[in-house]
Design an enzyme around this catalytic site. Structure first.
Site, PDB file in Angstrom:
ATOM      1  N   ASP A  63       0.884  -1.160   0.000  1.00  0.00           N
ATOM      2  CA  ASP A  63       0.000   0.000   0.000  1.00  0.00           C
ATOM      3  C   ASP A  63       0.926   1.214   0.000  1.00  0.00           C
ATOM      4  OD1 ASP A  63      -1.613   2.145   0.513  1.00  0.00           O
ATOM      5  OD2 ASP A  63      -2.684   1.226   2.197  1.00  0.00           O
ATOM      6  N   SER A 143      -0.884  12.918 -15.764  1.00  0.00           N
ATOM      7  CA  SER A 143      -2.110  12.776 -16.552  1.00  0.00           C
ATOM      8  C   SER A 143      -2.298  14.047 -17.366  1.00  0.00           C
ATOM      9  CB  SER A 143      -3.292  12.610 -15.589  1.00  0.00           C
ATOM     10  OG  SER A 143      -4.526  12.699 -16.274  1.00  0.00           O
ATOM     11  N   TYR A 157      -9.054  14.697  -8.290  1.00  0.00           N
ATOM     12  CA  TYR A 157      -8.035  13.963  -9.069  1.00  0.00           C
ATOM     13  C   TYR A 157      -7.162  14.961  -9.844  1.00  0.00           C
ATOM     14  CZ  TYR A 157      -6.312  10.718 -12.725  1.00  0.00           C
ATOM     15  OH  TYR A 157      -5.539   9.982 -13.591  1.00  0.00           O
ATOM     16  N   LYS A 161      -3.104  15.414  -9.609  1.00  0.00           N
ATOM     17  CA  LYS A 161      -2.180  15.229 -10.736  1.00  0.00           C
ATOM     18  C   LYS A 161      -1.381  16.511 -11.016  1.00  0.00           C
ATOM     19  CE  LYS A 161      -2.905  10.884 -11.479  1.00  0.00           C
ATOM     20  NZ  LYS A 161      -1.834   9.895 -11.246  1.00  0.00           N
TER      21      LYS A 161
HETATM   22  P1  NAD Z   1      -6.159   1.190 -12.686  1.00  0.00           P
HETATM   23  O1  NAD Z   1      -7.175   1.559 -11.670  1.00  0.00           O
HETATM   24  O2  NAD Z   1      -6.554   0.307 -13.793  1.00  0.00           O
HETATM   25  O3  NAD Z   1      -4.879   0.552 -11.969  1.00  0.00           O
HETATM   26  C1  NAD Z   1      -4.300   1.163 -10.834  1.00  0.00           C
HETATM   27  C2  NAD Z   1      -3.517   0.118 -10.057  1.00  0.00           C
HETATM   28  O4  NAD Z   1      -2.993   0.742  -8.865  1.00  0.00           O
HETATM   29  C3  NAD Z   1      -4.398  -1.064  -9.591  1.00  0.00           C
HETATM   30  O5  NAD Z   1      -3.740  -2.280  -9.864  1.00  0.00           O
HETATM   31  C4  NAD Z   1      -4.555  -0.818  -8.098  1.00  0.00           C
HETATM   32  O6  NAD Z   1      -4.727  -2.012  -7.352  1.00  0.00           O
HETATM   33  C5  NAD Z   1      -3.249  -0.124  -7.749  1.00  0.00           C
HETATM   34  N1  NAD Z   1      -3.343   0.671  -6.510  1.00  0.00           N
HETATM   35  C6  NAD Z   1      -4.360   1.480  -6.131  1.00  0.00           C
HETATM   36  N2  NAD Z   1      -4.128   1.985  -4.913  1.00  0.00           N
HETATM   37  C7  NAD Z   1      -2.920   1.494  -4.507  1.00  0.00           C
HETATM   38  C8  NAD Z   1      -2.145   1.644  -3.343  1.00  0.00           C
HETATM   39  N3  NAD Z   1      -2.564   2.397  -2.316  1.00  0.00           N
HETATM   40  N4  NAD Z   1      -0.963   1.016  -3.265  1.00  0.00           N
HETATM   41  C9  NAD Z   1      -0.528   0.235  -4.288  1.00  0.00           C
HETATM   42  N5  NAD Z   1      -1.230   0.031  -5.421  1.00  0.00           N
HETATM   43  C10 NAD Z   1      -2.415   0.660  -5.529  1.00  0.00           C
HETATM   44  O7  NAD Z   1      -5.572   2.571 -13.246  1.00  0.00           O
HETATM   45  P2  NAD Z   1      -4.752   2.896 -14.593  1.00  0.00           P
HETATM   46  O8  NAD Z   1      -5.695   3.471 -15.559  1.00  0.00           O
HETATM   47  O9  NAD Z   1      -3.889   1.754 -14.968  1.00  0.00           O
HETATM   48  O10 NAD Z   1      -3.856   4.109 -14.050  1.00  0.00           O
HETATM   49  C11 NAD Z   1      -2.488   3.995 -13.691  1.00  0.00           C
HETATM   50  C12 NAD Z   1      -1.943   5.392 -13.444  1.00  0.00           C
HETATM   51  O11 NAD Z   1      -2.093   6.172 -14.637  1.00  0.00           O
HETATM   52  C13 NAD Z   1      -2.690   6.153 -12.346  1.00  0.00           C
HETATM   53  O12 NAD Z   1      -1.775   6.931 -11.607  1.00  0.00           O
HETATM   54  C14 NAD Z   1      -3.647   7.027 -13.123  1.00  0.00           C
HETATM   55  O13 NAD Z   1      -4.022   8.169 -12.395  1.00  0.00           O
HETATM   56  C15 NAD Z   1      -2.813   7.361 -14.335  1.00  0.00           C
HETATM   57  N6  NAD Z   1      -3.614   7.762 -15.500  1.00  0.00           N
HETATM   58  C16 NAD Z   1      -4.603   6.962 -16.011  1.00  0.00           C
HETATM   59  C17 NAD Z   1      -5.351   7.392 -17.102  1.00  0.00           C
HETATM   60  C18 NAD Z   1      -6.470   6.572 -17.707  1.00  0.00           C
HETATM   61  O14 NAD Z   1      -7.164   7.084 -18.611  1.00  0.00           O
HETATM   62  N7  NAD Z   1      -6.695   5.331 -17.311  1.00  0.00           N
HETATM   63  C19 NAD Z   1      -5.077   8.634 -17.683  1.00  0.00           C
HETATM   64  C20 NAD Z   1      -4.071   9.414 -17.149  1.00  0.00           C
HETATM   65  C21 NAD Z   1      -3.344   8.971 -16.061  1.00  0.00           C
END
Ligand code: NAD
Length: 261
Positions: A63, A143, A157, A161
Site C-alpha cells: 500500500d 495525466s 483527481y 495530478k
Molecule cells: P487502474 O485503476 O486500472 O490501476 C491502478 C492500479 O494501482 C491497480 O492495480 C490498483 O490495485 C493499484 N493501486 C491502487 N491503490 C494502490 C495503493 N494504495 N498502493 C498500491 N497500489 C495501488 O488505473 P490505470 O488506468 O492503470 O492508471 C495507472 C496510473 O495512470 C494512475 O496513476 C492514473 O491516475 C494514471 N492515469 C490513467 C489514465 C487513464 O485514462 N486510465 C489517464 C491518465 C493517467
C-alpha cells in the site's frame, strides 16, 4: 527497442492497467522487475507472466500510502533483485465527485495515494539509486489532468495530478546532481478499469448509459481512437532508457493529441 539488460525496475500499481503494461514492457527490454500492487493476487499474476515467458520478476503487496510498507518494498527489491535503477510510481486512484460535494475522508485518501504515495516511493527509491553511484530513472504517473481541468466531476483527481507534476519538477532539481532523471508521463483516455469507473459513475451522473461517456470522450481525441496501456508503456520504456538521459523535470504528453502543451 531499448537495452535495459542488467537494470532493475520497480513498478507500483503494476497488477493491472497501465502499470501491468509497463512492467511487461520493461521486462521485454531486459530489466528485472519488482511488480508491486495493493491487490497481491494481481501482482503475483503479472510477475508470473513475466517469469514464464519474458524474463525475471518478483511480486510484492504494497500500500503506497504506508511508509513502512514502501520502505520494505524498496529493501526487498534491492535484496532480491540486486539493485534499483528505475522506479515507476504508477499507482493511482480516481474518485468521481464535484469538488463542492467531495467528502474530506475521500479527499484525504485520494491525496494519500496519488500524491503522498508517489512522494514516499520516490523518497525511498532514490536512496539506493544515490548509493549505487550516478544514474537512475524516476518516472511518475501524471495525466492530462496535470495540465488542464476537465468539466467531468473529478476535480480532486485533477488537483492531485497537478501536484505530482510539481513533485516531478522539484525532485528533478534535487536529484540532478546524482544524474537521476525525474520525469512524468501524462496519458489521455486510456482503456483501463479506471476509465470504466469514470464512465460508469460520471456517466450515470450525466444521465448517460454505460459506455456512452467513454464513447463521447474518445470521439474528441484527434488521433481517433482510445489510448492503450501499451501506448503509455512505449513512452515509459524511452524514459527508462539512456536515450532520455538529458531529459528531466518534464511532464510528457502521450495522449493522441487531447492536450497539446
Ligand atoms: P487502474 O485503476 O486500472 O490501476 C491502478 C492500479 O494501482 C491497480 O492495480 C490498483 O490495485 C493499484 N493501486 C491502487 N491503490 C494502490 C495503493 N494504495 N498502493 C498500491 N497500489 C495501488 O488505473 P490505470 O488506468 O492503470 O492508471 C495507472 C496510473 O495512470 C494512475 O496513476 C492514473 O491516475 C494514471 N492515469 C490513467 C489514465 C487513464 O485514462 N486510465 C489517464 C491518465 C493517467
Amino acid at each position: 527497442m531499448y537495452n535495459l539488460n542488467g537494470k532493475v525496475a520497480l513498478v507500483t500499481g503494476a497488477g493491472r492497467g497501465i502499470g501491468r503494461a509497463i512492467a511487461l514492457r520493461l521486462a521485454r527490454e531486459g530489466a528485472a522487475v519488482g511488480v508491486a500492487d495493493i491487490i497481491e493476487a494481481n501482482a503475483v499474476a503479472v510477475a508470473g507472466e513475466i517469469n514464464k515467458d519474458i524474463g525475471r520478476a518478483m511480486a510484492m503487496r504494497v500500500d503506497v500510502t504506508d511508509e513502512s510498507q514502501v520502505e520494505q518494498m524498496v529493501t526487498q527489491t534491492v535484496n532480491q533483485l540486486g539493485r534499483l535503477d528505475i522506479l515507476v510510481a504508477n499507482a493511482g486512484i480516481i474518485q468521481v465527485s464535484y469538488l463542492l460535494d467531495h467528502e474530506l475522508e475521500d479527499w484525504n485518501k485520494l491525496m494519500a495515494v496519488n500524491v503522498t504515495g508517489v512522494w514516499l516511493c520516490c523518497k525511498y527509491a532514490a536512496k539506493p539509486m544515490i548509493g549505487q553511484g550516478p544514474g537512475g530513472k524516476i518516472i511518475i504517473a501524471a495525466s492530462g489532468a496535470a495540465k488542464i481541468a476537465s468539466p467531468r466531476p473529478h476535480g480532486a483527481y485533477t488537483v492531485s495530478k497537478h501536484a505530482v507534476l510539481g513533485l516531478t519538477r522539484s525532485l528533478a532539481h534535487e536529484l540532478a546532481k546524482h544524474k537521476i532523471n525525474v520525469n512524468a508521463y501524462c496519458p489521455g483516455i486510456v482503456d483501463t478499469p479506471m476509465w470504466e469507473k469514470i464512465d460508469r459513475e460520471a456517466g450515470a451522473m450525466a444521465g448517460l448509459k454505460p459506455g456512452e461517456l467513454k464513447a463521447q470522450t474518445v470521439s474528441t481525441v484527434p488521433w481517433g481512437r482510445i489510448e492503450t496501456p501499451e501506448d503509455v508503456a512505449n513512452l515509459v520504456a524511452f524514459l527508462a532508457s539512456s536515450e532520455s538521459d538529458y531529459m528531466t523535470g518534464q511532464g510528457i504528453n502521450i495522449n493522441g493529441g487531447t492536450v497539446m502543451h
